[in-house]
Design a protein around this motif. Structure first.
Motif, PDB file in Angstrom:
ATOM      1  N   PRO A  15      32.573 -16.704  39.974  1.00  0.00           N
ATOM      2  CA  PRO A  15      32.009 -18.068  39.800  1.00  0.00           C
ATOM      3  C   PRO A  15      32.519 -18.792  38.552  1.00  0.00           C
ATOM      4  O   PRO A  15      32.200 -19.963  38.360  1.00  0.00           O
ATOM      5  CB  PRO A  15      30.499 -17.799  39.681  1.00  0.00           C
ATOM      6  N   TYR A  16      33.293 -18.106  37.689  1.00  0.00           N
ATOM      7  CA  TYR A  16      33.716 -18.706  36.422  1.00  0.00           C
ATOM      8  C   TYR A  16      35.239 -18.671  36.297  1.00  0.00           C
ATOM      9  O   TYR A  16      35.800 -17.902  35.498  1.00  0.00           O
ATOM     10  CB  TYR A  16      33.067 -17.969  35.247  1.00  0.00           C
ATOM     11  N   PRO A  17      35.932 -19.488  37.079  1.00  0.00           N
ATOM     12  CA  PRO A  17      37.415 -19.469  37.047  1.00  0.00           C
ATOM     13  C   PRO A  17      37.997 -19.949  35.731  1.00  0.00           C
ATOM     14  O   PRO A  17      39.180 -19.738  35.474  1.00  0.00           O
ATOM     15  CB  PRO A  17      37.801 -20.408  38.198  1.00  0.00           C
ATOM     16  N   GLU A  18      37.194 -20.585  34.878  1.00  0.00           N
ATOM     17  CA  GLU A  18      37.695 -21.081  33.597  1.00  0.00           C
ATOM     18  C   GLU A  18      37.454 -20.099  32.452  1.00  0.00           C
ATOM     19  O   GLU A  18      37.800 -20.397  31.307  1.00  0.00           O
ATOM     20  CB  GLU A  18      37.037 -22.426  33.253  1.00  0.00           C
ATOM     21  N   SER A  19      36.866 -18.945  32.737  1.00  0.00           N
ATOM     22  CA  SER A  19      36.550 -17.977  31.678  1.00  0.00           C
ATOM     23  C   SER A  19      37.798 -17.220  31.249  1.00  0.00           C
ATOM     24  O   SER A  19      38.636 -16.832  32.069  1.00  0.00           O
ATOM     25  CB  SER A  19      35.491 -16.998  32.172  1.00  0.00           C
ATOM     26  N   SER A  20      37.920 -16.970  29.937  1.00  0.00           N
ATOM     27  CA  SER A  20      39.048 -16.191  29.419  1.00  0.00           C
ATOM     28  C   SER A  20      38.981 -14.731  29.859  1.00  0.00           C
ATOM     29  O   SER A  20      39.981 -14.015  29.800  1.00  0.00           O
ATOM     30  CB  SER A  20      39.074 -16.265  27.889  1.00  0.00           C
ATOM     31  N   ALA A  21      37.808 -14.275  30.307  1.00  0.00           N
ATOM     32  CA  ALA A  21      37.665 -12.885  30.750  1.00  0.00           C
ATOM     33  C   ALA A  21      38.414 -12.612  32.050  1.00  0.00           C
ATOM     34  O   ALA A  21      38.601 -11.454  32.433  1.00  0.00           O
ATOM     35  CB  ALA A  21      36.180 -12.537  30.923  1.00  0.00           C
ATOM     36  N   ASN A  22      38.866 -13.670  32.760  1.00  0.00           N
ATOM     37  CA  ASN A  22      39.627 -13.473  33.990  1.00  0.00           C
ATOM     38  C   ASN A  22      40.900 -12.680  33.745  1.00  0.00           C
ATOM     39  O   ASN A  22      41.360 -11.921  34.606  1.00  0.00           O
ATOM     40  CB  ASN A  22      39.971 -14.830  34.618  1.00  0.00           C
ATOM     41  N   LEU A  63      48.860 -13.540  34.032  1.00  0.00           N
ATOM     42  CA  LEU A  63      49.710 -14.201  33.041  1.00  0.00           C
ATOM     43  C   LEU A  63      49.306 -15.653  32.836  1.00  0.00           C
ATOM     44  O   LEU A  63      49.367 -16.179  31.725  1.00  0.00           O
ATOM     45  CB  LEU A  63      51.174 -14.121  33.466  1.00  0.00           C
ATOM     46  N   ALA A  64      48.906 -16.321  33.916  1.00  0.00           N
ATOM     47  CA  ALA A  64      48.494 -17.725  33.799  1.00  0.00           C
ATOM     48  C   ALA A  64      47.305 -17.859  32.848  1.00  0.00           C
ATOM     49  O   ALA A  64      47.248 -18.789  32.031  1.00  0.00           O
ATOM     50  CB  ALA A  64      48.137 -18.279  35.176  1.00  0.00           C
ATOM     51  N   TYR A  65      46.362 -16.912  32.907  1.00  0.00           N
ATOM     52  CA  TYR A  65      45.201 -16.964  32.013  1.00  0.00           C
ATOM     53  C   TYR A  65      45.579 -16.607  30.578  1.00  0.00           C
ATOM     54  O   TYR A  65      45.097 -17.228  29.626  1.00  0.00           O
ATOM     55  CB  TYR A  65      44.111 -16.015  32.515  1.00  0.00           C
ATOM     56  N   THR A  66      46.432 -15.615  30.392  1.00  0.00           N
ATOM     57  CA  THR A  66      46.806 -15.240  29.025  1.00  0.00           C
ATOM     58  C   THR A  66      47.559 -16.356  28.323  1.00  0.00           C
ATOM     59  O   THR A  66      47.422 -16.552  27.119  1.00  0.00           O
ATOM     60  CB  THR A  66      47.675 -13.965  29.035  1.00  0.00           C
ATOM     61  N   LYS A  67      48.368 -17.099  29.066  1.00  0.00           N
ATOM     62  CA  LYS A  67      49.079 -18.234  28.470  1.00  0.00           C
ATOM     63  C   LYS A  67      48.113 -19.363  28.132  1.00  0.00           C
ATOM     64  O   LYS A  67      48.254 -20.034  27.104  1.00  0.00           O
ATOM     65  CB  LYS A  67      50.164 -18.734  29.426  1.00  0.00           C
ATOM     66  N   LYS A  68      47.123 -19.569  28.988  1.00  0.00           N
ATOM     67  CA  LYS A  68      46.154 -20.647  28.762  1.00  0.00           C
ATOM     68  C   LYS A  68      45.302 -20.381  27.523  1.00  0.00           C
ATOM     69  O   LYS A  68      45.020 -21.304  26.744  1.00  0.00           O
ATOM     70  CB  LYS A  68      45.255 -20.795  29.994  1.00  0.00           C
ATOM     71  N   PHE A  69      44.911 -19.110  27.326  1.00  0.00           N
ATOM     72  CA  PHE A  69      44.009 -18.771  26.217  1.00  0.00           C
ATOM     73  C   PHE A  69      44.740 -18.086  25.058  1.00  0.00           C
ATOM     74  O   PHE A  69      44.109 -17.504  24.184  1.00  0.00           O
ATOM     75  CB  PHE A  69      42.879 -17.869  26.717  1.00  0.00           C
ATOM     76  N   PHE A 126      51.004  -7.437  30.453  1.00  0.00           N
ATOM     77  CA  PHE A 126      51.290  -7.838  31.825  1.00  0.00           C
ATOM     78  C   PHE A 126      52.795  -7.772  32.089  1.00  0.00           C
ATOM     79  O   PHE A 126      53.242  -7.302  33.127  1.00  0.00           O
ATOM     80  CB  PHE A 126      50.787  -9.264  32.070  1.00  0.00           C
ATOM     81  N   TYR A 127      53.570  -8.256  31.118  1.00  0.00           N
ATOM     82  CA  TYR A 127      55.018  -8.219  31.272  1.00  0.00           C
ATOM     83  C   TYR A 127      55.511  -6.771  31.414  1.00  0.00           C
ATOM     84  O   TYR A 127      56.430  -6.487  32.191  1.00  0.00           O
ATOM     85  CB  TYR A 127      55.697  -8.879  30.074  1.00  0.00           C
ATOM     86  N   PHE A 128      54.921  -5.850  30.655  1.00  0.00           N
ATOM     87  CA  PHE A 128      55.391  -4.468  30.713  1.00  0.00           C
ATOM     88  C   PHE A 128      55.120  -3.856  32.081  1.00  0.00           C
ATOM     89  O   PHE A 128      55.979  -3.175  32.654  1.00  0.00           O
ATOM     90  CB  PHE A 128      54.720  -3.631  29.626  1.00  0.00           C
ATOM     91  N   HIS A 129      53.923  -4.097  32.619  1.00  0.00           N
ATOM     92  CA  HIS A 129      53.640  -3.579  33.959  1.00  0.00           C
ATOM     93  C   HIS A 129      54.532  -4.257  35.004  1.00  0.00           C
ATOM     94  O   HIS A 129      54.914  -3.642  35.999  1.00  0.00           O
ATOM     95  CB  HIS A 129      52.172  -3.788  34.300  1.00  0.00           C
ATOM     96  N   GLN A 130      54.858  -5.518  34.770  1.00  0.00           N
ATOM     97  CA  GLN A 130      55.779  -6.203  35.664  1.00  0.00           C
ATOM     98  C   GLN A 130      57.147  -5.519  35.625  1.00  0.00           C
ATOM     99  O   GLN A 130      57.803  -5.334  36.657  1.00  0.00           O
ATOM    100  CB  GLN A 130      55.900  -7.679  35.244  1.00  0.00           C
TER     101      GLN A 130
END
Length: 664
Positions: free
Chosen positions: A240-247, A275-281, A290-294
């Motif tokens: 329910p919280y798509p804007e949360s940094s916890a995503n 990655l989209a969330y980490t860049k945003k926050f 994330f890059y390493f697992h990628q």
């Protein structure tokens, strides 16, 4: 999951939870804190709201975080408990900047909070002990942190049994046990955390991270299917919280699940969402993981070029590369991926970089690996040479079989001429390279001479300017200042004997103006040659400079880090003039209410960062301006072989300067 994945995922996962947690609906929570501030004129509630907002913004907006921290201190200045709480949040503010300062602040808060026998005081005291353990982790290791939690934080919190704080601490302890491969013990504490939180805080962020911790623990045991239900429970909470940094944390653990199940395409898709969330926050460290697992997924899919490019990006960013262990791992994988791609020379280069960072326990193993790579490389070259020689030998043998003795002689003559031409060609090519190299060296010498002449000219101008400043300052202070002071003293003496203050007010007004002029003259003399710099060193002089420019409507925060007192006076004076020009420009033109000045030194490198929240200026103004002050600033930076970066928009200006203290 590979050993290196296991190691690096905890480099990020552990610090992610090592902080005070905020509700998943972050905007609603921050809005409620702002409402508390507006509705309470003063007192503990308002101060605590300021403190929590400071902690919330400490990673994304340091200036705003500092502002909230000081506002909280002012709001509760008369309350001893609020004053004790200030040191905890001061430690939070300094946690990422200086762990030593943070540790000192936590100890102050622990000592001050011990005087209060309340649940709130115990809550913050437990947090202080836990955070203090984190500051000592790098020096003392994980056993010290675990011991601090078991002997300090958890016993304090267990007195209240069902608190969210206890569930949070159990989750953190489980993470550390998972890091040390104690999976069964970790699950015991995860289970305790879930039991407490599901009963007493079913919608809390603490429960969300407890589910993620449980899911991760099973993934590291290759039991992802068992942990999937906990991952789904966390997903239901965050959805329910798509804007949360916890995503970003949710998608990170979801990617771990797909990796443990060998579902590579799903893992890549999940990583992109995270990655989209980490860049945003601005979660840089989590972004790198994330890059390493990628990278690892690309390698499993045999998309080697994409995997190699990602490793080089991670290394270039230097977020993970600052840790020696991580850097060794990246070097090792770069060597491995280049070997897979058929680049033995590049693999050898990365393996040698890896070997330089290896400790004495694995030195022999590294040498063996290097020798293997060298053998492969040399064998490849030898095989090429052997193939070429065999081809020439076979050709010659065919000619021998077809031709007679006469043709043998002719062949020898022709071979002689071929060899002669070959040697002449080699000599010509070597001479050409030598000539080109001489031309390059000559041009380089010319450039070096030009640079030395420019530096000598700049040095002469700056030294002449400082000598003239010193001469004028002495003349003003000792000459004209002394004369005016003498005149003022004589007039004061004469007036006290011959004039009535009530009848000769104009005369005393003029005398007061003369006194003000003498003070202004001395201020000008001190500005031309700062006495505090000569007497007490650079750090004190910069602090005095900041206090001089501070106004009622302007706050200047000065943060010195590791400034050495043994710097040559000329270097200190140049740095002082650079900072003086930066502050003067910010005060005169920015229209700011807050300025952050940070000066730090590491070896021969001196860094200056100044941030303000003023009106900024256009992008090309700094390049096109004809201001003498800005030109002098550039000359001094160039003189110290430094570089300067300027970032400005309508929200403020940031200037970063890097200087070489041996740059003369």
């Amino acid at each position: 999951m590979s050993k290196i994945q296991y190691l690096l995922c905890f480099v990020i996962c552990f610090p992610l939870y090592a902080q005070e947690l905020f509700p998943l609906n972050e905007k609603k929570y921050t809005d409620s804190l702002q409402q508390v501030i507006r509705q309470n004129p003063d007192g503990f509630s308002k101060a605590e709201a300021y403190y929590i907002l400071s902690d919330y913004y400490r990673n994304t907006d340091s200036l705003l975080s500092r502002k909230y921290l000081e506002s909280g201190r002012k709001s509760g200045a008369k309350d001893p408990f609020t004053a004790a709480l200030y040191y905890y949040f001061e430690g939070q503010y300094n946690l990422d900047q200086s762990k030593e300062k943070a540790a000192a602040s936590y100890q102050k808060s622990i000592g001050a909070l011990a005087a209060f026998k309340t649940k709130k005081a115990d809550f913050y005291q437990s947090l202080c002990w836990y955070s203090y353990g984190i500051t000592r982790k790098n020096k003392e290791g994980y056993p010290y942190l675990i011991k601090t939690m078991l002997e300090k934080s958890i016993p304090i919190t267990e007195k209240y049994g069902d608190s969210k704080m206890l569930g949070f601490l159990y989750t953190q302890l489980a993470l550390m046990l998972t890091y040390n491969a104690e999976f069964q013990k970790a699950e015991q504490y995860n289970s305790k955390a879930r039991e407490i939180l599901e009963k007493n805080a079913p919608g809390s962020t603490e429960l969300f991270y407890a589910y993620l911790s449980t899911s991760g623990n099973y993934c590291y045991q290759a039991k992802g299917s068992v942990g999937k239900k906990f991952l789904n429970q966390a997903g239901a909470m965050i959805r329910p919280y798509p804007e949360s940094s916890a995503n970003s944390s949710y998608y990170y653990n979801k990617a771990l699940y797909f990796i443990s199940q060998q579902q590579h395409e799903s893992a890549l898709e999940t990583i992109e969402k995270g990655l989209a969330y980490t860049k945003k926050f601005r979660q840089k460290l989590l972004m790198q993981m994330f890059y390493f697992h990628q990278y690892d997924t690309f390698k499993k899919l045999k998309r080697y070029q994409e995997a190699k490019n990602l490793l080089e990006e991670i290394l270039a960013d230097q977020t993970l590369g600052t840790d020696i262990s991580n850097r060794k791992t990246i070097y090792s994988h770069l060597s491995n991926i280049n070997e897979m791609m058929g680049n033995p020379a590049q693999a050898l280069i990365w393996e040698k970089k890896y070997s330089k960072l290896s400790d004495s326990l694995n030195t022999e193993n590294v040498k063996v690996e290097i020798n293997e790579l060298e053998s492969k490389f040399n064998a490849s070259e030898k095989e090429k040479k052997i193939a070429l020689l065999n081809a020439e030998k076979n050709q010659q043998q065919m000619e021998v079989n077809k031709k007679n003795y006469y043709l043998w002689g002719l062949s020898l003559v022709l071979l002689f001429f071929v060899l002669l031409l070959f040697f002449l060609f080699i000599i010509y090519r070597n001479n050409k390279k030598l000539s080109e190299q001489k031309e390059i060296n000559l041009q380089q010498k010319i450039e070096d001479i030009k640079q030395k002449e420019e530096l000598m000219l700049t040095k002469a101008v700056l030294e002449g300017e400082e000598r003239e400043r010193e001469r004028v300052a002495k003349d003003l202070h000792d000459g004209l200042g002394g004369m005016l002071a003498g005149v003022k003293i004589n007039l004061s003496t004469w007036s006290s004997a011959h004039l009535d203050p009530e009848q000769h007010k104009d005369f005393y007004k003029i005398l007061h103006q003369l006194d003000h002029s003498v003070a202004e003259l001395r201020h000008v003399a001190r500005n031309l040659m700062p006495e505090s710099l000569l007497n007490f060193g650079l750090e004190t002089a910069l602090n005095d400079l900041c206090e001089f420019y501070t106004r009622n409507d302007l706050e200047i925060c000065f943060q010195p880090i590791g400034i050495e007192k043994e710097l040559p006076l000329t270097i200190q004076l140049n740095i002082y003039r650079i900072v003086q020009e930066l502050l003067a420009n910010a005060v005169k033109h920015a229209g700011a209410s807050s300025i952050l000045l940070q000066c730090s030194q590491s070896g021969e490198t001196f860094l200056i960062t100044i941030e303000d929240n003023g009106k900024g200026f256009e992008k090309n103004v700094s390049d096109n301006t004809r201001s003498m002050g800005f030109r002098n600033l550039k000359n001094r930076v160039h003189y110290m072989r430094g570089k300067m970066e300027i970032s400005s928009d309508h929200q403020g200006t940031t200037i970063n300067i890097e200087l070489n203290t041996h740059g003369e």
